[in-house]
Every structure is written in structure tokens, then in C-alpha cells.
Design a protein around this motif. Structure first.
Motif, PDB file in Angstrom:
ATOM      1  N   THR A 135      17.526  -3.331  99.161  1.00 44.52           N
ATOM      2  CA  THR A 135      18.387  -4.047  98.219  1.00 44.52           C
ATOM      3  C   THR A 135      19.682  -3.301  97.933  1.00 44.52           C
ATOM      4  O   THR A 135      20.641  -3.901  97.451  1.00 44.52           O
ATOM      5  CB  THR A 135      17.662  -4.269  96.883  1.00 44.52           C
ATOM      6  OG1 THR A 135      17.359  -2.990  96.285  1.00 44.52           O
ATOM      7  CG2 THR A 135      16.375  -5.051  97.079  1.00 44.52           C
ATOM      8  N   GLU A 136      19.716  -2.002  98.237  1.00 42.22           N
ATOM      9  CA  GLU A 136      20.860  -1.136  97.934  1.00 42.22           C
ATOM     10  C   GLU A 136      21.144  -1.101  96.435  1.00 42.22           C
ATOM     11  O   GLU A 136      22.287  -0.940  96.009  1.00 42.22           O
ATOM     12  CB  GLU A 136      22.091  -1.576  98.720  1.00 42.22           C
ATOM     13  CG  GLU A 136      21.887  -1.471 100.227  1.00 42.22           C
ATOM     14  CD  GLU A 136      23.048  -1.997 101.021  1.00 42.22           C
ATOM     15  OE1 GLU A 136      23.602  -1.233 101.826  1.00 42.22           O
ATOM     16  OE2 GLU A 136      23.390  -3.193 100.850  1.00 42.22           O
ATOM     17  N   GLU A 137      20.091  -1.234  95.640  1.00 37.86           N
ATOM     18  CA  GLU A 137      20.231  -1.213  94.178  1.00 37.86           C
ATOM     19  C   GLU A 137      19.146  -0.323  93.563  1.00 37.86           C
ATOM     20  O   GLU A 137      18.170  -0.816  93.002  1.00 37.86           O
ATOM     21  CB  GLU A 137      20.133  -2.628  93.613  1.00 37.86           C
ATOM     22  CG  GLU A 137      21.291  -3.532  93.969  1.00 37.86           C
ATOM     23  CD  GLU A 137      21.193  -4.892  93.302  1.00 37.86           C
ATOM     24  OE1 GLU A 137      20.124  -5.212  92.739  1.00 37.86           O
ATOM     25  OE2 GLU A 137      22.183  -5.642  93.347  1.00 37.86           O
ATOM     26  N   PRO A 138      19.274   0.981  93.656  1.00 37.44           N
ATOM     27  CA  PRO A 138      18.253   1.861  93.077  1.00 37.44           C
ATOM     28  C   PRO A 138      18.139   1.728  91.570  1.00 37.44           C
ATOM     29  O   PRO A 138      17.092   2.043  90.998  1.00 37.44           O
ATOM     30  CB  PRO A 138      18.723   3.265  93.476  1.00 37.44           C
ATOM     31  CG  PRO A 138      20.196   3.116  93.694  1.00 37.44           C
ATOM     32  CD  PRO A 138      20.372   1.745  94.277  1.00 37.44           C
ATOM     33  N   PHE A 139      19.206   1.268  90.911  1.00 37.12           N
ATOM     34  CA  PHE A 139      19.195   1.121  89.453  1.00 37.12           C
ATOM     35  C   PHE A 139      18.807  -0.285  89.003  1.00 37.12           C
ATOM     36  O   PHE A 139      18.827  -0.584  87.816  1.00 37.12           O
ATOM     37  CB  PHE A 139      20.574   1.471  88.865  1.00 37.12           C
ATOM     38  CG  PHE A 139      21.055   2.837  89.248  1.00 37.12           C
ATOM     39  CD1 PHE A 139      20.334   3.964  88.904  1.00 37.12           C
ATOM     40  CD2 PHE A 139      22.226   2.989  89.966  1.00 37.12           C
ATOM     41  CE1 PHE A 139      20.770   5.231  89.262  1.00 37.12           C
ATOM     42  CE2 PHE A 139      22.677   4.248  90.329  1.00 37.12           C
ATOM     43  CZ  PHE A 139      21.949   5.370  89.976  1.00 37.12           C
TER      44      PHE A 139
END
Length: 261
Positions: free
Chosen positions: A111-115
Motif C-alpha cells: 500500500t506504501e502507507e506504513p502510517f
């Protein structure tokens, strides 16, 4: 060799990053160098860390977040606007593993969204390396600082928790995954980066080797997330230089924003 203006600008940034990493004792000297990188040139005036207390000033507007992005103008040739997601994204990154932390890492890479989903204004740039087919995605977004710091702590633990594991793609192919620390220049309030490699083979028996850098930096109320990935050469210096430039740019925009309040 003559470099285009944008490449010369990034070369200066590259030398600054090299000086910072050498000072910290974490050089990536064993990495192959991009053609514009010159480790033998002299470096001076390395930028110090930009430290800002959490909660200092209002969150950025979307226009400010957009202005804080790193773009192809910063990286220079051979980087340009993305031509679309590569097939390896679904073919290799959409995978599962039994360990919960390692599975969370695979989800963050895909997703390239670790947060997680941003909690406020955001902006994203997506770029392709025309020589190596690497893809770089750079995001600036508002996230609660405490949440960001917890995620950075989790990322910091992953080389120990998920240093080596196996993952199975949706087509049943088994990949060997390795996770290691990737040093970053001392910018922002908190930072962490990982280099993840996934080695496997296609249904036809062709070997695949995907390298993916995942870097994150908190600057005040905002977070920078960067991925740099590909099946060919993925240069750690590009990840490090983009993080340094982007964090300094974001800090300056935050400073200007506070001055206007």
C-alpha cells in the motif's frame, strides 16, 4: 562528463549526504553507484538536522504539501513522471506470511502507507527511472506525531523480528524475504528506513529479485513516506538524497507557514 542542471543540483545533494553518512559511520560504500554519483569529489557544508518540536504550528494546507514534494526536477535525468504501476507490484508484493509483524510489513510495502490513511492534507509524486525501471513514490501527509513515532519504532524493530522470512504470492510462488536497516541522514524529528529484498521465481522458472526501500521521516505534524523499488538496480543514495532534500524542504515550508500565522 557533463551533467544536466537538475542532475548537477542532485549531485551536490548527493555529496552532502555522503558526508553525513560518513560522519555517522554508516556509509553505503558497497552499493553500486548511479552514473552521476562521485564519491571522490569533496563535500562541504553538510546540512545539520532540522529539529522541530511536535505540535509546533498548524498542519500544512494541501498546496503547501504539494510544494514540499520531491519531483523529477529535483532528481534530474533519468527520472520522469511515472508511466503507471509495474506488474511486480501485484505479482510479488501482494503476498502473505504467518508472522503478524512480517505480514504488516508486506501490507505496508504494497500500500506504501506504513502510517495508514492520512489524517489531513496530503500530496504525492510518483516517478520512474528511465534507465533501471525503478519506481519512486514520495508522499507528504499529516499524521498524529505520536502515531508516527510508534510506527517508526515498529519499523526499527523489523530487521530483528523479520530479518529473514518466506512469503507466498497470490499465485502460490514462495519468496525469500530479507529486511535490513538503511541509514538515513539526520533530518527531521524522527526517521527510519528499511531495505527489503524479495527473491523467488515465476511459474516459468525465471528468477525474480525485487529490491524495495521504505523510508519515513516525521517533520513536526507531517510525515514523509518514500518507496524506491525495482527489479534492477535500486540505488540507496537516491532514497537518502530524496529524504534529505524533502525533509529540509518540508521544514522550511512549515517555518514559512508559522511565520504567516
Amino acid at each position: 562528463m557533463t551533467h544536466p542542471p537538475a542532475a548537477r543540483a542532485l549531485l551536490a545533494s548527493a555529496l552532502s549526504v555522503t558526508a553525513l553518512l560518513a560522519t555517522a559511520g554508516c556509509s553505503v560504500g558497497d552499493e553500486p553507484r548511479p552514473r552521476w554519483f562521485s564519491a571522490s569529489a569533496s563535500a562541504s557544508g553538510a546540512s545539520p538536522a532540522v529539529e522541530q518540536p511536535a505540535g509546533s504550528g498548524a498542519a500544512l494546507t494541501e498546496a503547501q504539501a504539494q510544494a514540499a514534494l520531491v519531483t523529477e526536477a529535483d532528481l534530474g535525468e533519468p527520472w520522469g513522471p511515472t508511466r503507471g504501476a509495474r506488474t511486480w507490484r501485484d505479482g510479488l508484493l501482494k503476498a502473505t506470511t504467518e508472522d503478524g509483524d512480517c505480514m504488516r510489513l508486506l501490507d505496508a510495502l504494497y500500500t506504501e502507507e506504513p502510517f495508514g490513511a492520512p489524517k489531513g492534507p496530503q500530496a504525492t509524486s510518483a516517478l520512474d527511472d528511465g534507465d533501471t525501471d525503478a519506481q519512486l513514490r514520495y508522499r507528504v501527509a499529516a499524521h498524529p506525531p505520536a502515531d508516527v513515532d510508534r510506527t517508526l519504532d515498529w519499523m526499527r524493530s523489523l530487521p530483528g523480528r523479520c530479518g529473514q522470512f518466506t512469503a507466498t504470492t497470490t499465485r502460490g510462488a514462495v519468496q525469500g524475504v530479507e529486511v535490513s536497516d538503511l541509514p538515513l541522514p539526520p533530518v527531521g524529528d524522527a526517521r527510519q528506513a528499511l531495505r527489503v529484498t524479495l527473491a523467488g521465481e515465476t511459474e516459468e522458472g525465471e528468477l525474480t529479485y525485487l529490491t524495495m526501500d521504505l523510508a519515513a521521516v516525521r517533520v513536526g505534524e507531517e510525515a514523509i513516506t518514500l518507496t524506491n523499488a525495482g527489479l534492477g538496480e535500486v540505488y540507496a543514495e537516491v532514497t537518502q538524497q530524496a529524504v534529505q532534500l524533502g525533509a529540509q524542504r518540508l521544514a522550511e515550508i512549515r517555518k514559512q507557514g508559522r511565520a504567516q500565522i
